[in-house]
Design an enzyme around this catalytic site. Sequence first.
Site, short mmCIF file in Angstrom:
data_model
loop_
_atom_site.label_atom_id
_atom_site.label_comp_id
_atom_site.label_asym_id
_atom_site.label_seq_id
_atom_site.Cartn_x
_atom_site.Cartn_y
_atom_site.Cartn_z
N CYS A 1 0.81 -1.23 0.00
CA CYS A 1 0.00 0.00 0.00
C CYS A 1 0.84 1.27 0.00
O CYS A 1 0.34 2.35 -0.31
CB CYS A 1 -0.94 0.01 1.20
SG CYS A 1 -1.96 -1.44 1.31
N HIS B 1 -3.01 7.20 3.03
CA HIS B 1 -3.49 5.91 2.50
C HIS B 1 -4.85 5.63 3.12
O HIS B 1 -5.01 5.70 4.34
CB HIS B 1 -2.48 4.82 2.86
CG HIS B 1 -2.99 3.45 2.58
ND1 HIS B 1 -3.57 3.12 1.38
CD2 HIS B 1 -3.02 2.32 3.35
CE1 HIS B 1 -3.93 1.85 1.42
NE2 HIS B 1 -3.61 1.35 2.60
N ASN C 1 -9.98 0.25 0.47
CA ASN C 1 -8.52 0.28 0.42
C ASN C 1 -8.05 -0.20 -0.96
O ASN C 1 -8.16 -1.38 -1.29
CB ASN C 1 -7.99 -0.64 1.54
CG ASN C 1 -6.48 -0.68 1.60
OD1 ASN C 1 -5.79 -0.26 0.68
ND2 ASN C 1 -5.96 -1.21 2.69
O1 UT7 Z 1 -3.46 -1.12 3.87
C1 UT7 Z 1 -3.15 -1.62 5.13
C2 UT7 Z 1 -3.93 -2.87 5.33
N1 UT7 Z 1 -4.94 -2.99 6.27
C3 UT7 Z 1 -5.34 -2.16 7.26
O2 UT7 Z 1 -4.93 -1.05 7.43
C4 UT7 Z 1 -6.38 -2.70 8.18
C5 UT7 Z 1 -6.11 -2.38 9.64
N2 UT7 Z 1 -7.10 -2.96 10.53
C6 UT7 Z 1 -8.39 -2.59 10.55
O3 UT7 Z 1 -8.80 -1.74 9.79
C7 UT7 Z 1 -9.31 -3.21 11.59
O4 UT7 Z 1 -8.54 -3.98 12.49
C8 UT7 Z 1 -10.41 -4.10 10.95
C9 UT7 Z 1 -11.43 -3.22 10.23
C10 UT7 Z 1 -9.80 -5.10 9.98
C11 UT7 Z 1 -11.16 -4.87 12.02
O5 UT7 Z 1 -11.70 -3.96 12.98
P1 UT7 Z 1 -11.56 -4.26 14.55
O6 UT7 Z 1 -12.29 -3.21 15.25
O7 UT7 Z 1 -10.08 -4.42 14.81
O8 UT7 Z 1 -12.36 -5.61 14.67
P2 UT7 Z 1 -11.85 -7.03 15.18
O9 UT7 Z 1 -10.92 -7.63 14.15
O10 UT7 Z 1 -11.35 -6.88 16.58
O11 UT7 Z 1 -13.17 -7.85 15.17
C12 UT7 Z 1 -14.23 -7.53 16.04
C13 UT7 Z 1 -15.35 -8.52 15.77
C14 UT7 Z 1 -14.92 -9.97 15.76
O12 UT7 Z 1 -15.94 -10.74 16.36
P3 UT7 Z 1 -15.78 -11.26 17.88
O13 UT7 Z 1 -14.54 -12.10 17.87
O14 UT7 Z 1 -15.63 -10.00 18.70
O15 UT7 Z 1 -17.04 -12.01 18.10
C15 UT7 Z 1 -14.86 -10.30 14.29
O16 UT7 Z 1 -15.10 -11.68 14.01
O17 UT7 Z 1 -15.94 -8.25 14.51
C16 UT7 Z 1 -16.00 -9.47 13.75
N3 UT7 Z 1 -15.88 -9.14 12.33
C17 UT7 Z 1 -16.95 -8.82 11.57
N4 UT7 Z 1 -18.25 -8.74 11.85
C18 UT7 Z 1 -19.05 -8.36 10.85
C19 UT7 Z 1 -14.75 -9.07 11.59
N5 UT7 Z 1 -15.07 -8.72 10.33
C20 UT7 Z 1 -16.42 -8.56 10.29
C21 UT7 Z 1 -17.31 -8.17 9.29
N6 UT7 Z 1 -18.62 -8.08 9.62
N7 UT7 Z 1 -16.94 -7.87 8.04
#
Ligand code: UT7
Length: 327
Positions: A114, A254, A284
Amino acid sequence: MKSSSVRILGLGAFVPEKVLTNFDLEKMVDTSDEWIRTRTGIQERHIAEPGTAASDLGAKAALEALAQANLKATQIDLIIVATATPDMTFPSTGCVIQQKIGAVCPAFDLSAACSGFVYGLSVAEAYIRSGLHKHILVIGTEITSSFIDWKDRATCVLFGDGAGAAVLGVSDKGPELLGSYLGSDGEQADILKVPAGGSALPLTSENIKEGLQYLKMSGGDVFKIAVRTMDEAIQKICQCAQITPAQIDCLIPHQANLRILQAVADRVKLPIEKVFINVERYGNMSAASTVVALYEAAKFGKLKNGQHVVLVAFGGGLTWGANIIRW
Ligand code: UT7
């Protein structure tokens, strides 16, 4: 810091027509528009039709940048293509785009995920300052949909396809690239990667069955490091240009996640109004993200003569970096 003025002579952008909304994704995986919007700020993304390659999008963006620069493709001395989703392992997507736009110059790909466009501007800047090349086309182009597991809700909601391009050259007018700052940390390679398909793990039916050809990400870790390293890159690039972060007129980051952008703005104490945001419409787009944002900020009249514009990015590698431009 500079021996000759490196200017942005033209910008271009292209995204595929097809739009995939959060509501469409609700029908594909166990997710909701509400979760995606509140956790990421994304509402929709553009997805290329099957058979479209990164070079197709990149060539279209490049032709627009050339037209804006009032240059013919044959006047370009070097093409640098930043992509994590090249058309194929080789030849480079740079060579494919060179043929598609009718350029006659060296071309190569740059792999910094990225952060690729920010890295590309830095390489072009160095070539131009050295006097080796006069007009350089830097392209960020991605078909991220090609490395996404469309059954994995944790990643498939985040990404989109698109391309952007900039023509850089020596000139006495136009936005001036004042400097660049780059960083990387291979210790953190595992938190964001596509494991299979390279020489370390060539594609086999076994690892395809395991889904190792798809992007894998430890989202929470990436989030924290993204905020810290983009903060660092902004501080460093401001030192390099002898300004404070408060003197940035427009920050073009980004576009990975709206919450990351808010956290970065808080850390550098920049009002969010000074941060250009389009993540809601594109998701993204990896290496295409910062250049499409720069293109739109310019097109929407957000950038005024004399202003300090900072591009900042973060990605797999890990890589990060920033460029500062006096508009
Ligand atoms: O270009 C660089 C590449 N990437 C990035 O910059 C991404 C950086 N990270 C992020 O943007 C965030 O960490 C995410 C958007 C990927 C995730 O957000 P988060 O607030 O860190 O959520 P999490 O991974 O802690 O997940 C929270 C919950 C989980 O459920 P439980 O375990 O709490 O029951 C996930 O399974 O949300 C669940 N979850 C979803 N639920 C509905 C994860 N993805 C989804 C989804 N829809 N699409």
